[in-house]
Structures are given as C-alpha cells and as structure tokens.
Design a protein around this motif. Sequence first.
Motif, short mmCIF file in Angstrom:
data_model
loop_
_atom_site.label_atom_id
_atom_site.label_comp_id
_atom_site.label_asym_id
_atom_site.label_seq_id
_atom_site.Cartn_x
_atom_site.Cartn_y
_atom_site.Cartn_z
N CYS A 159 0.87 -1.18 0.00
CA CYS A 159 0.00 0.00 0.00
C CYS A 159 0.90 1.23 0.00
CB CYS A 159 -0.90 0.00 1.23
SG CYS A 159 -1.94 1.48 1.36
N HIS A 160 0.63 2.17 -0.87
CA HIS A 160 1.49 3.34 -1.03
C HIS A 160 0.61 4.58 -1.08
CE1 HIS A 160 4.35 0.26 -2.08
NE2 HIS A 160 3.38 -0.23 -2.81
N VAL A 161 0.97 5.55 -0.28
CA VAL A 161 0.16 6.77 -0.24
C VAL A 161 1.07 7.98 -0.38
CG1 VAL A 161 -1.39 8.18 1.16
CG2 VAL A 161 -1.58 5.69 1.23
N VAL A 162 0.67 8.89 -1.24
CA VAL A 162 1.29 10.21 -1.30
C VAL A 162 0.18 11.18 -0.94
CG1 VAL A 162 2.34 11.95 -2.79
CG2 VAL A 162 2.92 9.53 -3.09
N GLY A 163 0.38 11.95 0.12
CA GLY A 163 -0.65 12.91 0.51
C GLY A 163 -0.68 13.09 2.01
N GLU A 164 -1.59 13.95 2.46
CA GLU A 164 -1.75 14.19 3.89
C GLU A 164 -2.17 12.90 4.59
OE1 GLU A 164 -1.76 16.95 5.92
OE2 GLU A 164 -1.17 18.46 4.45
N ARG A 165 -1.74 12.73 5.81
CA ARG A 165 -2.11 11.57 6.63
C ARG A 165 -1.68 10.25 5.99
NH1 ARG A 165 -8.11 13.38 8.77
NH2 ARG A 165 -7.46 15.38 9.56
N ALA A 166 -0.59 10.31 5.23
CA ALA A 166 -0.15 9.11 4.51
C ALA A 166 0.15 7.97 5.48
CB ALA A 166 1.08 9.43 3.66
N VAL A 167 0.80 8.29 6.60
CA VAL A 167 1.18 7.24 7.54
C VAL A 167 -0.06 6.58 8.13
CG1 VAL A 167 2.35 6.77 9.72
CG2 VAL A 167 3.41 8.28 8.04
N GLU A 168 -1.04 7.42 8.52
CA GLU A 168 -2.27 6.86 9.11
C GLU A 168 -2.99 5.96 8.11
OE1 GLU A 168 -4.79 10.06 10.62
OE2 GLU A 168 -2.95 11.20 10.90
N ILE A 169 -3.01 6.39 6.86
CA ILE A 169 -3.75 5.63 5.85
C ILE A 169 -3.09 4.28 5.62
CG2 ILE A 169 -4.42 5.57 3.42
CD1 ILE A 169 -4.68 8.67 3.60
N THR A 170 -1.76 4.29 5.49
CA THR A 170 -1.09 3.01 5.23
C THR A 170 -1.16 2.10 6.44
OG1 THR A 170 1.03 3.99 5.83
CG2 THR A 170 0.51 3.86 3.48
N GLN A 171 -1.33 2.69 7.63
CA GLN A 171 -1.42 1.87 8.83
C GLN A 171 -2.62 0.92 8.76
OE1 GLN A 171 0.87 1.62 10.98
NE2 GLN A 171 -0.18 0.24 12.40
N VAL A 172 -3.71 1.41 8.18
CA VAL A 172 -4.90 0.56 8.03
C VAL A 172 -4.56 -0.64 7.14
CG1 VAL A 172 -7.27 0.45 7.15
CG2 VAL A 172 -6.46 2.51 8.32
N ALA A 173 -3.84 -0.36 6.05
CA ALA A 173 -3.45 -1.46 5.16
C ALA A 173 -2.47 -2.40 5.85
CB ALA A 173 -2.83 -0.90 3.88
N ALA A 174 -1.59 -1.83 6.70
CA ALA A 174 -0.62 -2.68 7.41
C ALA A 174 -1.34 -3.66 8.32
CB ALA A 174 0.34 -1.80 8.21
N VAL A 175 -2.37 -3.18 9.00
CA VAL A 175 -3.15 -4.07 9.87
C VAL A 175 -3.80 -5.17 9.03
CG1 VAL A 175 -5.20 -4.21 11.36
CG2 VAL A 175 -3.56 -2.32 11.64
N ALA A 176 -4.36 -4.78 7.88
CA ALA A 176 -5.01 -5.76 7.00
C ALA A 176 -4.01 -6.80 6.50
CB ALA A 176 -5.67 -5.04 5.83
N MET A 177 -2.79 -6.34 6.17
CA MET A 177 -1.78 -7.28 5.66
C MET A 177 -1.32 -8.23 6.76
SD MET A 177 0.54 -5.11 2.97
CE MET A 177 0.39 -3.45 3.55
N THR A 178 -1.12 -7.68 7.97
CA THR A 178 -0.69 -8.53 9.08
C THR A 178 -1.75 -9.57 9.40
OG1 THR A 178 0.57 -6.69 9.96
CG2 THR A 178 0.12 -8.49 11.48
N ALA A 179 -3.00 -9.17 9.31
CA ALA A 179 -4.10 -10.10 9.59
C ALA A 179 -4.39 -11.01 8.40
CB ALA A 179 -5.36 -9.32 9.96
N GLN A 180 -3.62 -10.83 7.31
CA GLN A 180 -3.78 -11.61 6.09
C GLN A 180 -5.20 -11.53 5.53
OE1 GLN A 180 -2.06 -15.55 6.52
NE2 GLN A 180 -0.09 -14.60 6.15
N LEU A 181 -5.77 -10.34 5.61
CA LEU A 181 -7.09 -10.13 5.01
C LEU A 181 -6.96 -10.15 3.49
CD1 LEU A 181 -8.69 -7.21 7.07
CD2 LEU A 181 -8.91 -9.67 7.41
N ARG A 182 -7.98 -10.64 2.82
CA ARG A 182 -8.04 -10.50 1.37
C ARG A 182 -8.59 -9.11 1.06
NH1 ARG A 182 -12.07 -15.06 0.26
NH2 ARG A 182 -12.92 -13.89 1.99
N VAL A 183 -8.35 -8.67 -0.16
CA VAL A 183 -8.73 -7.29 -0.48
C VAL A 183 -10.24 -7.10 -0.36
CG1 VAL A 183 -8.95 -7.59 -3.00
CG2 VAL A 183 -8.26 -5.38 -2.04
#
Length: 232
Positions: A159-183
């Motif tokens: 997950c890649h974000v350019v923009g405001e709150r980029a870290v917060e946004i990618t954090q959601v994807a990081a949780v999803a990846m760690t939990a091995q969620l499907r898209v």
Amino acid sequence: MTDVLVIGAGPAGVFAAHRAADLGARTTLVTREQFGGMAANDGPVPVRTLAHAARLMREARQLGRYGITTGDFRLDYPRLLDRVREVVHDIGTHAALRARVDGMGVARRRLTEGKARRDHDVVVATVPLDAAARPVIDGRTVGFCKLVVDRISHRILGCHVVGERAVEITQVAAVAMTAQLRVQDLARIHSPFPRTPPSWAGPPTSPPAAWAWARTRTDLGTSRPAEAVRSR
Ligand SMILES: Cc1cc2nc3c(=O)[nH]c(=O)nc-3n(C[C@H](O)[C@H](O)[C@H](O)COP(=O)(O)OP(=O)(O)OC[C@H]3O[C@@H](n4cnc5c(N)ncnc54)[C@H](O)[C@@H]3O)c2cc1C
C-alpha cells in the motif's frame, strides 16, 4: 434486460447496486436528484464541512501558544457556505487528481509494485484522495492511494500513499496485511462516514480496495458493471 432494479442512489442504493452487480446480476440503478443521496448532498458532508471549519477556528486560537503570530481572523459565513457547496460538488463529481505535490507526506507498506510484480501476478488500484469524502471535507485532496494485490489469492501485497495523513492511511493497510485479510475483506469493512482510504468501504466513494477486488473479478470475467441512470 435487468435482473435487479435499485431505486434511489443514496449510500444504501449504490451499495445494493454494486453488490448485485458483483454477484453477476444485470443491475440498473435509478435515482432522482443527485447521486449520493442525503449523505453526499444534505447530511453528513455539509455538517462535517461546517464542523471542520469550527475545528480550524479552535486550532487557530491556539497558534499563539506555539509562537505563531497571525493577524486577526474572523468567520466569513457566506464564504463558508460557498465552501460547503464546493465540497458537496467535489464529492459528487469525484474530481480528478490535481498535479501539485508540495508539502505532502509519503508512506509505503510492504512491497512496491515493481517488487511485487517479480514474484506475483498482481492487480493495482490507484485512486486519487479526492475520490473520498474525508480528504475533500478537510481540503487535503492532493495525492493518491495505491493498493497492490495478488490476483489469485487476493492478498494485499503493498500500500502506497502520497498525501496528507499518509502514515495513518497506510497503517490501516498494514493491519489488514498482518491479519492476512483478502482485499475483498478490506473492502467490506464498513468505516464510518466520511470515509478515508484505503478501505473506503461502501459507495458512493471509490475505494481502492473495492476497485482492486473488482479488477481481480473483472479480469476473470465474473462481474458485470451496474448501469446507472437518473430519473426525474
Ligand atoms: C445532518 C445529518 C448528518 C448525518 N451525519 C451522518 C454521519 O456522520 N455518518 C453517517 O453514517 N450518516 C450520517 N447521516 C445519515 C445519512 O445521511 C443517512 O443514513 C443516509 O444518507 C441514508 O442513506 P439511504 O441510501 O438509505 O437514503 P438517502 O441518502 O436518503 O438516499 C435515497 C435516494 O433515493 C432517491 N429517491 C427516493 N425516492 C425515489 C424515487 N421514488 N425514485 C427515484 N429516486 C428516489 C432520493 O432522491 C435519494 O437520492 C446524517 C444525516 C443527516 C441529516
């Protein structure tokens, strides 16, 4: 020919139409007035825009405590109402990504698109931030969110974000990846309105997760897009 006819393009109707189309039904969505219903036009979007103005006023009052000196500021209410109309319009039209990139954050989780392509068959969904309600309301619309997804397993690879709150946004994807969620799991997590990426679950916003999921399915020829028409 139509299998499912949905009347009303508020959040419920748009979601129902997407879901029916995802399941393979020939779907027609009919609405009067604007797409997005009360949520986009009369309800939370105007209210949240006014609330954001109130938050800015409150924060502006604190500037002096941090050594920042400004001139007097005052509320220009007609101008604020213009801003509300702008936001309602922008959310309604999902304005295109603008090109300015100054002052933005960049955040990345896991694989870049290039690295993912070495070992995986991938689909990529890149969505401008101004396709979601929260960045438009906050006036921080420049940037994008990109999801890299394995076409077969539907696992999120990056997950890649350019923009405001980029870290917060990618954090959601990081949780999803760690939990091995499907898209599609990420796409189905229903976040409160107004929404932010990367899930942006629930139309009328354009979620990168839902786009990526749709793309895996569309490429396999299993989904048909909903038709959208307006009635008076
Ligand atoms: C001030 C306010 C603040 C809110 N804040 C929030 C919030 O922060 N978070 C949140 O989640 N929710 C919030 N809500 C609630 C949210 O707006 C509603 O729950 C949501 O819009 C309901 O969606 P809906 O699709 O059921 O109906 P609607 O949004 O009402 O959409 C129905 C659509 O169907 C169309 N329609 C109706 N009849 C017909 C017909 N016969 N033919 C064709 N089209 C038709 C209408 O024109 C409309 O476009 C708020 C509401 C208000 C008023």
